[in-house]
Scaffold this motif. Structure first.
Motif, short mmCIF file in Angstrom:
data_model
loop_
_atom_site.label_atom_id
_atom_site.label_comp_id
_atom_site.label_asym_id
_atom_site.label_seq_id
_atom_site.Cartn_x
_atom_site.Cartn_y
_atom_site.Cartn_z
N PRO A 148 -22.75 24.01 20.60
CA PRO A 148 -22.99 25.28 19.89
C PRO A 148 -24.50 25.45 19.89
O PRO A 148 -24.56 26.86 19.97
CB PRO A 148 -22.55 24.93 18.42
N HIS A 216 -23.40 33.58 18.98
CA HIS A 216 -23.22 32.94 17.75
C HIS A 216 -24.67 32.60 17.28
O HIS A 216 -24.94 31.32 17.09
CB HIS A 216 -22.33 31.74 17.77
N MET A 219 -25.07 29.57 14.75
CA MET A 219 -24.91 28.00 15.34
C MET A 219 -26.31 27.76 15.78
O MET A 219 -26.62 26.64 16.16
CB MET A 219 -23.96 27.91 16.40
#
Length: 240
Positions: A148, A216, A219
């Motif tokens: 991530p 994201h 993350m």
């Protein structure tokens, strides 16, 4: 004054333990930590269907983060489900659609992430490609599948957007999605693109901060200062 940030939750069924199949409300902890480190007081907004309770949820927070999750039901944008569609959650779709409309009516800033960006777009009349395989121009690997906090591809930002003012011309991001925007809703503009032409961010026209990103950032905040700045930009818009 504390800035209360509502983060949209999800529901998952226990796969083991004493209550297999039992539903639990949750959100990934990275959203909570990223909001808190940017100066917010995070609250999870569970999926509910009662309109009055939903309005009360929105009234009790100063800004909203739309979190990632399942594919959006294509019937919401006038398409039948295609073979590559993955799991959907129509109750969450209905909840978030009303939540978004209510938040904007109450002038609450929104930061939408991945599925959240898609939900923003669909709520206001935009459409999606149900899978990258349906978009012939999409050549970059948009689902890195693991790691991530690893940034795997670049995005370029459109001049005159909030995101350009923060990142400049380009930034490197992580990527965990198989759906993309097809038609951008009329009240939004594309704010960033991947090098293959996939829309990576949108911004609502007008003064209210309503920004969606495909990657994201929650993350990435532990290792990357630029993504911390994205949450700070959102927080600056909250409560002003």
């Amino acid at each position: 004054m504390a800035k209360r940030i509502g983060i949209t939750g999800n529901i998952m069924a226990d796969q083991s333990g004493p209550f297999p199949g039992y539903n639990r409300a949750y959100v990934n902890n990275d959203y909570i930590q990223s909001a808190a480190e940017a100066g917010g007081v995070p609250f999870i907004l569970p999926v509910i269907q009662e309109t009055e309770l939903l309005k009360e949820q929105v009234s009790q927070v100063d800004g909203i983060i739309l979190s990632g999750g399942q594919d959006i039901d294509p019937l919401l944008y006038g398409e039948e489900p295609l073979q590559a569609l993955r799991k959907t959650f129509p109750d969450r779709d209905a909840y978030e659609k009303e939540l978004i409309q209510t938040a904007i009516a109450m002038e609450k800033p929104i930061l939408a992430i991945c599925r959240g960006m898609h939900m923003l777009n669909v709520t206001f009349g935009g459409t999606l490609y149900q899978d990258l395989s349906h978009a012939s121009f999409a050549e970059i690997k948009h689902d890195q599948e693991k790691d991530p906090p690893l940034k795997t591809h670049h995005v370029s930002f459109e001049k005159g957007t909030r995101l350009h003012s923060l990142f400049g011309d380009s930034a490197r991001v992580n990527s965990f999605h198989h759906q993309i925007i097809k038609e951008t809703a009329s009240t939004f503009k594309a704010a960033a693109y991947a090098k293959d032409g996939v829309i990576e961010a949108i911004e609502r026209t007008g003064e209210l901060f309503v920004v969606g990103v495909q990657w994201h950032p929650e993350m990435l905040t532990k290792k990357h200062e630029d993504m911390k700045k994205l949450f700070s930009l959102f927080m600056d818009a909250v409560g002003t």
